[in-house]
Design a protein around this motif. Structure first.
Motif, PDB file in Angstrom:
ATOM      1  N   LEU A   1      36.166  31.220  47.618  1.00  0.00           N
ATOM      2  CA  LEU A   1      35.810  30.089  46.563  1.00  0.00           C
ATOM      3  C   LEU A   1      35.917  29.040  47.127  1.00  0.00           C
ATOM      4  CD1 LEU A   1      37.864  32.079  43.824  1.00  0.00           C
ATOM      5  CD2 LEU A   1      35.598  32.818  44.499  1.00  0.00           C
ATOM      6  N   THR A   2      35.146  28.106  46.590  1.00  0.00           N
ATOM      7  CA  THR A   2      35.079  26.759  47.031  1.00  0.00           C
ATOM      8  C   THR A   2      35.044  25.858  45.803  1.00  0.00           C
ATOM      9  OG1 THR A   2      33.625  27.274  48.961  1.00  0.00           O
ATOM     10  CG2 THR A   2      33.675  25.314  48.317  1.00  0.00           C
ATOM     11  N   ILE A   3      35.997  24.775  45.785  1.00  0.00           N
ATOM     12  CA  ILE A   3      35.861  23.663  44.781  1.00  0.00           C
ATOM     13  C   ILE A   3      35.275  22.499  45.584  1.00  0.00           C
ATOM     14  CG2 ILE A   3      37.256  24.562  43.207  1.00  0.00           C
ATOM     15  CD1 ILE A   3      39.661  22.811  44.226  1.00  0.00           C
TER      16      ILE A   3
ATOM     17  N   PHE B   1      37.405  30.265  37.846  1.00  0.00           N
ATOM     18  CA  PHE B   1      36.490  31.316  38.519  1.00  0.00           C
ATOM     19  C   PHE B   1      36.593  32.605  37.655  1.00  0.00           C
ATOM     20  CE2 PHE B   1      37.130  28.298  41.882  1.00  0.00           C
ATOM     21  CZ  PHE B   1      35.764  28.047  42.685  1.00  0.00           C
ATOM     22  N   GLU B   2      35.656  33.146  36.853  1.00  0.00           N
ATOM     23  CA  GLU B   2      35.569  34.453  36.126  1.00  0.00           C
ATOM     24  C   GLU B   2      34.973  35.298  37.044  1.00  0.00           C
ATOM     25  OE1 GLU B   2      33.797  33.534  32.387  1.00  0.00           O
ATOM     26  OE2 GLU B   2      35.119  31.792  31.884  1.00  0.00           O
ATOM     27  N   PHE B   3      35.771  36.605  36.831  1.00  0.00           N
ATOM     28  CA  PHE B   3      35.025  37.606  37.639  1.00  0.00           C
ATOM     29  C   PHE B   3      35.130  38.851  36.756  1.00  0.00           C
ATOM     30  CE2 PHE B   3      39.646  37.303  38.673  1.00  0.00           C
ATOM     31  CZ  PHE B   3      39.987  38.623  38.788  1.00  0.00           C
ATOM     32  N   LYS B   4      34.463  39.905  37.204  1.00  0.00           N
ATOM     33  CA  LYS B   4      34.600  41.183  36.433  1.00  0.00           C
ATOM     34  C   LYS B   4      34.594  42.248  37.474  1.00  0.00           C
ATOM     35  CE  LYS B   4      31.757  44.021  33.575  1.00  0.00           C
ATOM     36  NZ  LYS B   4      30.407  44.222  32.809  1.00  0.00           N
ATOM     37  N   ASN B   5      35.440  43.391  37.188  1.00  0.00           N
ATOM     38  CA  ASN B   5      35.803  44.594  37.939  1.00  0.00           C
ATOM     39  C   ASN B   5      34.623  45.531  37.849  1.00  0.00           C
ATOM     40  OD1 ASN B   5      36.862  46.832  39.475  1.00  0.00           O
ATOM     41  ND2 ASN B   5      38.473  47.057  38.422  1.00  0.00           N
ATOM     42  N   ASN B   6      33.756  45.600  38.725  1.00  0.00           N
ATOM     43  CA  ASN B   6      32.654  46.423  38.762  1.00  0.00           C
ATOM     44  C   ASN B   6      32.985  47.971  39.636  1.00  0.00           C
ATOM     45  OD1 ASN B   6      30.789  44.907  37.393  1.00  0.00           O
ATOM     46  ND2 ASN B   6      30.240  44.060  39.283  1.00  0.00           N
TER      47      ASN B   6
ATOM     48  N   LEU C   1      30.724  31.556  43.092  1.00  0.00           N
ATOM     49  CA  LEU C   1      31.668  31.216  44.305  1.00  0.00           C
ATOM     50  C   LEU C   1      31.962  29.788  44.442  1.00  0.00           C
ATOM     51  CD1 LEU C   1      30.234  33.990  46.591  1.00  0.00           C
ATOM     52  CD2 LEU C   1      32.263  34.204  45.025  1.00  0.00           C
ATOM     53  N   LYS C   2      31.292  28.722  43.861  1.00  0.00           N
ATOM     54  CA  LYS C   2      31.647  27.575  44.327  1.00  0.00           C
ATOM     55  C   LYS C   2      31.286  26.659  42.855  1.00  0.00           C
ATOM     56  CE  LYS C   2      29.735  23.644  47.009  1.00  0.00           C
ATOM     57  NZ  LYS C   2      28.950  23.233  48.192  1.00  0.00           N
TER      58      LYS C   2
END
Length: 147
Positions: free
Chosen positions: A128-130, A60-65, A43-44
């Motif tokens: 999300l944070t950068i 930012f990579e994510f997956k659909n669960n 998330l960061k």
């Protein structure tokens, strides 16, 4: 004698009621934990030193669960110096995707920016944070003078 008997029965009843309430509370806590339908790898993202005018994005990579296709309905950055690209197509169950964030690295110094992600899977947004530090522009090397 009657007072002692009534007091004893009251204490026993109160003790068993307190035990029942505690056991029930423990069961409720266990059932409340659920798996999130959207799982981001992080998330960061932090970068200590970023070269001036760097074009390297934050990804930012994510997956659909979840059980249904995931739609990223909105991605909002905290200022105009940050731009984010979201997937345009629904992400199928069990599949992965990414959100690409670009920061204007012509702004020298420390920064922290947030990206708010809204999906069809939850009413709560994902933040999300950068963060990082953009280094000053290097001075051009002086050319030797010829006489």
């Amino acid at each position: 004698m009657k007072v002692i008997a009534i007091l004893a029965v009251s204490l026993i009843s109160l003790g068993s009621f307190a035990q029942t309430t505690t056991d029930k509370a423990k069961k409720d806590v266990k059932t409340e934990a659920t798996k999130s339908p959207v799982a981001f790898k992080t998330l960061k993202i932090e970068r200590a030193e970023i070269p001036y005018d760097s074009k390297e994005p934050f990804i930012f990579e994510f997956k659909n669960n979840g059980k249904t296709p995931l739609i990223i309905t909105n991605v909002q950055t905290s200022c105009g110096c940050t731009a984010a690209e979201k997937p345009t197509e629904p992400i199928a169950k069990g599949k992965s995707s990414k959100i690409v964030v670009n920061y204007d690295t012509k702004r020298v110094g420390q920064f922290t920016k947030t990206i708010t992600v809204t999906t069809n899977a939850s009413t709560e947004p994902i933040i999300l944070t950068i963060t990082g530090k953009v280094l000053p522009q290097e001075a051009p090397a002086e050319t030797p003078k010829t006489n």
